[in-house]
Design a protein around this motif. Structure first.
Motif, mmCIF file in Angstrom:
data_model
loop_
_atom_site.group_PDB
_atom_site.id
_atom_site.type_symbol
_atom_site.label_atom_id
_atom_site.label_comp_id
_atom_site.label_asym_id
_atom_site.label_seq_id
_atom_site.Cartn_x
_atom_site.Cartn_y
_atom_site.Cartn_z
ATOM 1 N N TYR A 153 0.574 -1.133 0.460
ATOM 2 C CA TYR A 153 0.220 -0.092 0.063
ATOM 3 C C TYR A 153 1.090 1.578 0.054
ATOM 4 N N ASN A 154 0.716 2.613 -0.023
ATOM 5 C CA ASN A 154 1.100 3.696 0.203
ATOM 6 C C ASN A 154 1.497 3.865 1.336
ATOM 7 N N SER A 155 1.626 3.672 2.695
ATOM 8 C CA SER A 155 2.195 3.699 3.657
ATOM 9 C C SER A 155 2.499 1.878 4.471
ATOM 10 N N LYS A 156 1.281 0.726 4.017
ATOM 11 C CA LYS A 156 1.779 0.005 4.835
ATOM 12 C C LYS A 156 1.629 -1.454 3.682
ATOM 13 N N ILE A 157 2.683 -2.441 4.325
ATOM 14 C CA ILE A 157 2.765 -3.591 3.970
ATOM 15 C C ILE A 157 2.156 -4.320 4.744
ATOM 16 N N ASN A 158 1.081 -5.864 4.195
ATOM 17 C CA ASN A 158 0.684 -6.646 4.894
ATOM 18 C C ASN A 158 1.709 -7.586 4.535
ATOM 19 N N ILE A 159 2.366 -8.661 5.140
ATOM 20 C CA ILE A 159 2.383 -9.311 5.000
ATOM 21 C C ILE A 159 1.902 -11.076 5.700
ATOM 22 N N SER A 175 18.222 2.938 1.677
ATOM 23 C CA SER A 175 17.459 2.800 3.373
ATOM 24 C C SER A 175 16.876 1.654 2.837
ATOM 25 N N LYS A 176 16.889 0.668 3.876
ATOM 26 C CA LYS A 176 15.455 -0.686 3.748
ATOM 27 C C LYS A 176 15.208 -1.100 5.340
ATOM 28 N N ILE A 177 14.208 -2.869 5.010
ATOM 29 C CA ILE A 177 13.655 -2.776 5.964
ATOM 30 C C ILE A 177 14.177 -4.421 5.929
ATOM 31 N N ILE A 195 9.187 -3.837 -7.108
ATOM 32 C CA ILE A 195 7.782 -2.870 -6.911
ATOM 33 C C ILE A 195 6.924 -1.906 -6.962
ATOM 34 N N ASP A 196 8.065 -0.645 -6.930
ATOM 35 C CA ASP A 196 8.319 0.908 -7.978
ATOM 36 C C ASP A 196 6.640 1.405 -7.457
ATOM 37 N N LYS A 197 6.224 0.840 -6.477
ATOM 38 C CA LYS A 197 4.538 1.657 -5.742
ATOM 39 C C LYS A 197 5.168 2.102 -4.284
ATOM 40 N N GLY A 198 4.035 3.044 -4.069
ATOM 41 C CA GLY A 198 4.072 3.981 -3.053
ATOM 42 C C GLY A 198 5.519 4.309 -2.326
ATOM 43 N N SER A 199 5.676 3.400 -1.228
ATOM 44 C CA SER A 199 7.636 3.915 -1.074
ATOM 45 C C SER A 199 8.416 2.537 -1.719
ATOM 46 N N VAL A 200 7.802 1.568 -1.245
ATOM 47 C CA VAL A 200 8.974 0.337 -2.264
ATOM 48 C C VAL A 200 9.311 0.412 -2.901
ATOM 49 N N VAL A 226 6.159 -2.979 13.860
ATOM 50 C CA VAL A 226 5.530 -3.952 12.601
ATOM 51 C C VAL A 226 5.343 -4.176 14.021
ATOM 52 N N ARG A 227 3.337 -5.114 13.683
ATOM 53 C CA ARG A 227 3.276 -5.857 14.842
ATOM 54 C C ARG A 227 2.118 -6.724 13.837
ATOM 55 N N GLN A 228 2.092 -7.513 15.364
ATOM 56 C CA GLN A 228 2.125 -8.983 14.879
ATOM 57 C C GLN A 228 0.220 -8.720 14.182
ATOM 58 N N THR A 229 -0.197 -9.196 12.621
ATOM 59 C CA THR A 229 -2.027 -9.554 12.751
ATOM 60 C C THR A 229 -2.280 -10.737 12.896
ATOM 61 N N GLY A 230 -4.017 -11.179 12.437
ATOM 62 C CA GLY A 230 -4.617 -12.228 12.479
ATOM 63 C C GLY A 230 -3.742 -13.008 10.932
ATOM 64 N N ASN A 231 -3.272 -12.813 10.204
ATOM 65 C CA ASN A 231 -2.650 -13.126 8.976
ATOM 66 C C ASN A 231 -1.359 -13.288 9.334
ATOM 67 N N GLY A 232 -0.872 -12.066 9.469
ATOM 68 C CA GLY A 232 1.148 -12.264 9.880
ATOM 69 C C GLY A 232 1.264 -11.482 10.326
ATOM 70 N N TYR A 233 1.080 -10.076 9.658
ATOM 71 C CA TYR A 233 2.399 -8.660 9.999
ATOM 72 C C TYR A 233 1.874 -7.552 9.149
ATOM 73 N N SER A 234 1.922 -6.566 10.038
ATOM 74 C CA SER A 234 1.630 -4.986 8.768
ATOM 75 C C SER A 234 3.083 -4.896 9.458
ATOM 76 N N VAL A 235 3.374 -3.812 8.286
ATOM 77 C CA VAL A 235 4.490 -2.894 8.206
ATOM 78 C C VAL A 235 3.692 -1.480 8.100
ATOM 79 N N THR A 236 4.308 -0.678 9.118
ATOM 80 C CA THR A 236 3.027 0.714 9.250
ATOM 81 C C THR A 236 5.074 1.408 8.789
ATOM 82 N N ILE A 237 5.211 1.902 7.181
ATOM 83 C CA ILE A 237 6.185 3.330 7.234
ATOM 84 C C ILE A 237 5.766 4.250 7.296
ATOM 85 N N LYS A 238 6.584 4.948 7.399
ATOM 86 C CA LYS A 238 6.148 6.490 8.214
ATOM 87 C C LYS A 238 7.304 7.825 8.788
#
Length: 238
Positions: A153-159, A175-177, A195-200, A226-238
């Protein structure tokens, strides 16, 4: 000898000028006087770009030339966040007409076909309307083997993954995560996804003993969570 000196003194007095700084010929055009000052061209548009570590604008300082020629400054408080990808525009805008155009609020007024506009029916909204949540589609989605699925997404990555995250950290220049996921018995060659989408910019996967690594290449300097979700993890980029 005295007579000669007296004659020379008298000649100097007769030939002297009242103002020696003016030319002897009053019709001379060698002296040019003017009160015209150089004026800078009119301000149209200035575009300002910021580096990738910029997140907020605290204030803006304008240095301007006063009517007396002195340099003064005006400080404008902003205190607002912005996306460093965007361009900050400084534009000279003519004061708009203060007469506002009346806008029809179509959200509360409905007119039936062939009905007189003067007989508009005001629609009554329900006391508890049901509003469907706005769903943001990902900019890009891809799967890597049977291990992970990335939604960008624009400022988020769902893994989406069943594998446990061991660690996460960042590296710069560029810069890398980096995120390591626990997995045994998995071996594969390094794989890169453009990718070349959003910030990635791209995501690179590498295999290691007991775990595999996802390296998320970014287009600038960011903080992240990085926070854990029901399906894995969510990375918020800010």
């Amino acid at each position: 000898m005295r007579q000669i000196l007296a004659f020379l003194a008298l000649a100097c007095v007769l030939n002297g000028r009242e103002n020696p700084f003016l030319p002897s010929d009053i019709n001379s055009t060698d002296i040019i006087t003017t009160n015209i000052t150089k004026i800078a061209p009119p301000l149209d548009t200035q575009i300002v770009k910021f580096p990738s570590d910029a997140r907020e604008i605290s204030h803006v300082v304008f240095y301007y030339k006063s009517i007396d020629g002195s340099i003064k400054q005006k400080v404008v408080d902003i205190n607002a966040s912005f996306d460093w990808h965007d361009e900050i525009l400084i534009k000279n805008q003519i004061s708009p007409n203060k007469t506002a155009t009346k806008i029809l609020d179509v959200s509360v007024t409905s007119i039936k076909p062939n009905e007189n506009p003067n007989q508009a029916v005001v629609a009554k909204t329900a006391a508890n309307p049901t509003i469907a949540p706005k769903i943001e589609p990902p900019l890009k989605t891809f799967n890597f083997m049977d291990l992970v699925k990335f939604d960008i997404y624009n400022s988020k990555i769902n893994i989406n993954t069943k594998d446990k995250k061991i660690r996460d950290f960042t590296m710069d220049k560029p810069s890398k995560i980096i995120i390591d996921f626990q997995k045994t018995g998995t071996s594969f060659n390094t794989k890169s996804f453009k990718i070349d989408k959003g910030s990635v910019k791209k995501v690179v996967f590498g295999s290691h003993e007991g775990y595999y690594r996802a390296v998320i290449w970014l287009d600038g300097d960011y903080n992240y969570d990085v926070r854990q979700t029901g399906n894995g993890y969510s990375v918020t980029i800010k």
